[in-house]
Write an enzyme that holds these catalytic residues in place. Structure first.
Site, PDB file in Angstrom:
ATOM      1  N   ASP A 292       0.809  -1.218   0.000  1.00 32.68           N
ATOM      2  CA  ASP A 292       0.000   0.000   0.000  1.00 32.68           C
ATOM      3  C   ASP A 292       0.849   1.278   0.000  1.00 32.68           C
ATOM      4  O   ASP A 292       1.948   1.310   0.566  1.00 32.68           O
ATOM      5  CB  ASP A 292      -0.915  -0.010   1.229  1.00 32.68           C
ATOM      6  CG  ASP A 292      -2.118   0.888   1.062  1.00 32.68           C
ATOM      7  OD1 ASP A 292      -2.668   0.941  -0.053  1.00 32.68           O
ATOM      8  OD2 ASP A 292      -2.522   1.533   2.053  1.00 32.68           O
TER       9      ASP A 292
ATOM     10  N   GLY B  51      -8.696   5.713   4.844  1.00 36.20           N
ATOM     11  CA  GLY B  51      -9.046   6.411   6.069  1.00 36.20           C
ATOM     12  C   GLY B  51     -10.356   5.962   6.676  1.00 36.20           C
ATOM     13  O   GLY B  51     -11.079   6.761   7.290  1.00 36.20           O
TER      14      GLY B  51
END
Length: 287
Positions: free
Chosen positions: A84, A212
């Protein structure tokens, strides 16, 4: 179970109109907790290692990646490995050989034209090497002198037409978009723009990714998936379970020095968080 491929897990999630949870790994205990929680929820899951986590481990990708692959192979549910927020090209090139079937290439800090160029080159390389590539588009800069905003920057929102053009120009396989969430939130107070998610899902021909997600309440996560969000990235929520468990154990047992004594409850707490959020994201009940 053999190591799954992220592309297969995402294709199944899209077909079933459900979300696919992707949890960040920092330590071996994170990976073990994610697998255990996914087994409890009986849902596929992605183990993802960020470039920051690789840096924490001295810049060495293989030790943690191989540990995650072993944890994934031992799980009773399908688990894939994802690299990521990769900004370093050398790290991206190391991904296929380290067992990753997908990566997220992050050029969001660059001006839009440079972002497109760098991401298109990364996608072409990734596809030649069997790697599924995610990228990020928050708000395109250049209007009235505005700088670009990443998909997890507060206040950023992704324009559907710009997102569709970005995917066409870069050839990426999944797109992280800005719809109201932010990285590293420690309270679950984010309100997502579900109408925008629906418009993005209609405009963009690849799976949408929510970064998030730790700061997003359960109902908002369910609504995001219903509106068209697919891959749901979760990191801080695990640390919010891990750290208080360590603190509580040490406060109750100040003489403890064996880390296994406090890592065990911390791992259990993370597994419980994973099970709950995996159920929410995958639509498997109220958690």
């Amino acid at each position: 179970m053999p190591l799954a491929r992220t592309s297969d897990l995402l294709a199944a999630a899209v077909a079933d109109r459900r979300g696919l949870p992707a949890f960040n790994v920092i330590t071996l205990e994170h990976a073990e907790a994610i697998a255990a929680g996914a087994e409890t929820a009986d849902t596929p899951v992605i183990l993802q290692i960020s470039q920051n986590a690789v840096g924490f481990h001295g810049g060495r990708l293989l030790p943690l990646a191989r540990a995650c692959a072993e944890v994934a192979a031992a799980a009773r549910v399908a688990v894939s490995l994802h690299l990521d927020h990769v900004e370093d090209a050398d790290l991206l090139r190391a991904a296929p050989g380290a067992g990753f079937s997908s990566a997220m290439f992050d050029a969001s800090h660059l001006p839009h034209d440079e972002n497109v160029k760098a991401t298109a080159e990364a996608a072409a390389w990734a596809h030649r090497h069997g790697l599924y590539l995610e990228a990020e588009l928050g708000r395109v800069g250049g209007k009235d002198g505005e700088a670009p905003l990443s998909a997890h920057a507060p206040g950023a929102r992704t324009d559907p037409a710009e997102a569709a053009g970005y995917v066409a120009d870069t050839g990426v396989d999944a797109l992280a978009v800005a719809v109201g969430s932010s990285h590293a939130m420690t309270t679950r107070t984010a309100a997502l723009d579900h109408g925008l998610i629906g418009r993005l899902a209609a405009a963009v021909p690849v799976p949408l990714v929510l970064h998030g997600s730790s700061g997003v309440p359960d109902a908002e996560l369910r609504g995001a998936v219903a509106a068209g969000m697919v891959k749901i990235n979760i990191g801080t929520a695990l640390n919010l379970a891990f750290t208080p468990a360590v603190r509580a154990h040490l406060a109750e047992n100040p003489a403890v020095t064996d880390p296994r004594k406090y890592l065990d409850p911390a791992r259990t707490a993370m597994a419980q968080t994973v099970a709950h959020l995996a159920r929410v994201v995958a639509g498997g009940g109220q958690g």
